[in-house]
Design an enzyme around this catalytic site. Structure first.
Site, PDB file in Angstrom:
ATOM      1  N   ARG A   7       0.839  -1.205   0.000  1.00 43.99           N
ATOM      2  CA  ARG A   7       0.000   0.000   0.000  1.00 43.99           C
ATOM      3  C   ARG A   7       0.879   1.262   0.000  1.00 43.99           C
ATOM      4  O   ARG A   7       0.511   2.276  -0.598  1.00 43.99           O
ATOM      5  CB  ARG A   7      -0.976  -0.006   1.179  1.00 43.99           C
ATOM      6  CG  ARG A   7      -0.324  -0.047   2.554  1.00 43.99           C
ATOM      7  CD  ARG A   7      -1.361   0.055   3.657  1.00 43.99           C
ATOM      8  NE  ARG A   7      -0.761  -0.180   4.963  1.00 43.99           N
ATOM      9  CZ  ARG A   7      -1.160   0.436   6.082  1.00 43.99           C
ATOM     10  NH1 ARG A   7      -2.150   1.301   6.044  1.00 43.99           N
ATOM     11  NH2 ARG A   7      -0.586   0.163   7.234  1.00 43.99           N
ATOM     12  N   GLU A  36     -18.455   4.922  -1.003  1.00 42.21           N
ATOM     13  CA  GLU A  36     -17.666   4.238  -2.029  1.00 42.21           C
ATOM     14  C   GLU A  36     -18.406   4.091  -3.349  1.00 42.21           C
ATOM     15  O   GLU A  36     -17.810   4.209  -4.426  1.00 42.21           O
ATOM     16  CB  GLU A  36     -17.241   2.858  -1.517  1.00 42.21           C
ATOM     17  CG  GLU A  36     -16.263   2.895  -0.348  1.00 42.21           C
ATOM     18  CD  GLU A  36     -16.955   3.034   1.004  1.00 42.21           C
ATOM     19  OE1 GLU A  36     -16.238   3.099   2.028  1.00 42.21           O
ATOM     20  OE2 GLU A  36     -18.201   3.079   1.031  1.00 42.21           O
ATOM     21  N   PHE A  73     -14.540  -2.749   0.498  1.00 44.62           N
ATOM     22  CA  PHE A  73     -15.466  -1.719   0.032  1.00 44.62           C
ATOM     23  C   PHE A  73     -15.406  -1.537  -1.483  1.00 44.62           C
ATOM     24  O   PHE A  73     -16.422  -1.270  -2.118  1.00 44.62           O
ATOM     25  CB  PHE A  73     -15.169  -0.397   0.733  1.00 44.62           C
ATOM     26  CG  PHE A  73     -15.137  -0.501   2.236  1.00 44.62           C
ATOM     27  CD1 PHE A  73     -16.050  -1.303   2.899  1.00 44.62           C
ATOM     28  CD2 PHE A  73     -14.180   0.172   2.973  1.00 44.62           C
ATOM     29  CE1 PHE A  73     -16.017  -1.414   4.289  1.00 44.62           C
ATOM     30  CE2 PHE A  73     -14.153   0.070   4.360  1.00 44.62           C
ATOM     31  CZ  PHE A  73     -15.065  -0.722   5.025  1.00 44.62           C
ATOM     32  N   HIS A 133      -5.628  -3.323   1.904  1.00 37.27           N
ATOM     33  CA  HIS A 133      -6.181  -4.089   3.016  1.00 37.27           C
ATOM     34  C   HIS A 133      -6.988  -5.298   2.538  1.00 37.27           C
ATOM     35  O   HIS A 133      -8.099  -5.550   2.993  1.00 37.27           O
ATOM     36  CB  HIS A 133      -7.046  -3.202   3.910  1.00 37.27           C
ATOM     37  CG  HIS A 133      -6.283  -2.144   4.645  1.00 37.27           C
ATOM     38  ND1 HIS A 133      -5.630  -1.121   3.991  1.00 37.27           N
ATOM     39  CD2 HIS A 133      -6.070  -1.964   5.971  1.00 37.27           C
ATOM     40  CE1 HIS A 133      -5.039  -0.340   4.876  1.00 37.27           C
ATOM     41  NE2 HIS A 133      -5.278  -0.835   6.084  1.00 37.27           N
ATOM     42  N   ASP A 138      -8.634  -6.019  12.233  1.00 34.96           N
ATOM     43  CA  ASP A 138      -9.902  -5.476  11.734  1.00 34.96           C
ATOM     44  C   ASP A 138     -10.980  -6.545  11.602  1.00 34.96           C
ATOM     45  O   ASP A 138     -12.169  -6.231  11.518  1.00 34.96           O
ATOM     46  CB  ASP A 138      -9.697  -4.793  10.373  1.00 34.96           C
ATOM     47  CG  ASP A 138      -8.971  -3.458  10.513  1.00 34.96           C
ATOM     48  OD1 ASP A 138      -8.797  -3.003  11.663  1.00 34.96           O
ATOM     49  OD2 ASP A 138      -8.581  -2.876   9.493  1.00 34.96           O
ATOM     50  N   ARG A 175      -1.736  -4.680   3.472  1.00 32.97           N
ATOM     51  CA  ARG A 175      -1.577  -3.785   4.623  1.00 32.97           C
ATOM     52  C   ARG A 175      -0.203  -3.945   5.273  1.00 32.97           C
ATOM     53  O   ARG A 175       0.446  -2.966   5.629  1.00 32.97           O
ATOM     54  CB  ARG A 175      -2.659  -4.079   5.660  1.00 32.97           C
ATOM     55  CG  ARG A 175      -2.522  -3.270   6.940  1.00 32.97           C
ATOM     56  CD  ARG A 175      -3.508  -3.738   7.999  1.00 32.97           C
ATOM     57  NE  ARG A 175      -3.508  -2.885   9.164  1.00 32.97           N
ATOM     58  CZ  ARG A 175      -4.220  -3.122  10.262  1.00 32.97           C
ATOM     59  NH1 ARG A 175      -4.981  -4.199  10.329  1.00 32.97           N
ATOM     60  NH2 ARG A 175      -4.176  -2.303  11.288  1.00 32.97           N
TER      61      ARG A 175
END
Length: 313
Positions: free
Chosen positions: A10, A58, A83, A109, A117, A167
């Protein structure tokens, strides 16, 4: 590979955007209130007038990206994989995929390694969802160098692209001389007993597994398959014909991802046994990324154990 430099892909995404932004004024970047996490904020600092925060919306962001692409701009749409591929699937399909617009969907992610998460954010279905959209290119880089070069390649091609970034920091095994090409796999280690085809952050684990197997007398061909669609069918068929067995490795559900893409090609062109290593049709849960990868069997040691059993059969 403990002493090897580690970078989260990322971060590579953000840095790659800045490199491109200096060269091309038609690049714009959209984010859904996650610029710090997706690292598109790196581009925002360099080019604040070309970065747009669409908020936690989104689906709308995808529509905005589609519209901007019709004006001669090249939008890079950024958010978490859950998302981008999940929440906004209908908009990606109908607003970007159906008219085949030049939008780059860059999702961070992805996979189990999202860690704490938990299951709601650990998207292990994105390859499958994006593969089903006609004309969509689907990619997942294995390290920092490949990620930055992949961002550039996505810009240079015309049409919709989905890229998954990780991530967690992962080993960098390529140097800057590496030449990435969309739709082409990379043979990292040669062998004839079995072919291990991996993608994303599990490629370094496959490399480690290949070395461990070699020490036990099993010659494994290790392949980095950074482009999941269009798949490098020629490389897969050659691996099937020359190795006789294939193991696929992905941080994704074994349903619909790299494993099924490889199995489909093999079934049609060079039937050999294929063993899929990935998340086995289950949801993840919260926990440290490294521990989750171990628990779900996504480490070099597990690849070695599974491959030895598979070759033994």
């Amino acid at each position: 590979m403990a002493d090897v430099k580690k970078v989260a892909t990322r971060d590579s995404y953000g840095n790659g955007l800045v490199e491109l932004g200096k060269e091309h004024e038609n690049i714009v970047v959209l984010d859904a209130d996650l610029a710090g996490a997706t690292k598109s904020g790196t581009f925002k600092k360099a080019f604040p007038d070309r970065h747009f925060n669409c908020g936690i919306a989104e689906c709308d962001m995808v529509g905005v990206g589609a519209g901007l692409s019709t004006m001669g701009l090249v939008p890079f749409v950024s958010t978490f994989a859950m998302f981008a591929a999940g929440r906004a699937y209908e908009q990606v399909r109908n607003t970007i995929g159906y008219p085949h617009l030049n939008v780059k969907i860059c999702a961070t992610h992805g996979g189990i390694s999202v860690g704490e998460d938990g299951a709601s954010h650990q998207c292990c279905e994105d390859f499958a969802l994006m593969r089903t959209i006609p004309g969509m290119t689907v990619m997942c880089p294995s390290d920092d160098v490949e990620a930055r070069k992949m961002v550039r390649a996505a810009y240079e091609m015309e049409g919709p692209v989905y890229i998954r970034f990780g991530r967690a920091a992962t080993p960098v095994y390529h140097d800057e001389s590496y030449e990435f090409a969309i739709g082409k796999g990379e043979v990292i280690q040669d062998g004839t007993d079995v072919a291990i085809i991996a993608t994303g952050i599990l490629v370094p684990e496959a490399i480690k597994a290949g070395k461990l197997l070699a020490a036990e007398g099993i010659k494994a061909r290790v392949i980095n398959m950074a482009t999941i669609k269009p798949l490098d069918e020629e490389l897969v068929i050659r691996a099937a014909q020359e190795c006789g067995r294939i193991v696929t490795v992905e941080e994704h559900n074994i349903l619909g991802g790299l494993g099924e893409a490889v199995a489909g090609v093999v079934t049609e062109h060079a039937p050999v046994p294929v063993h899929r290593i990935g998340v086995r049709d289950e949801f993840g849960h919260s926990g440290p990324a490294a521990e989750l990868l171990k628990q779900f069997g996504l480490t070099a040691e597990h690849i070695v154990a599974q491959t030895k059993t598979f070759v033994g059969k």
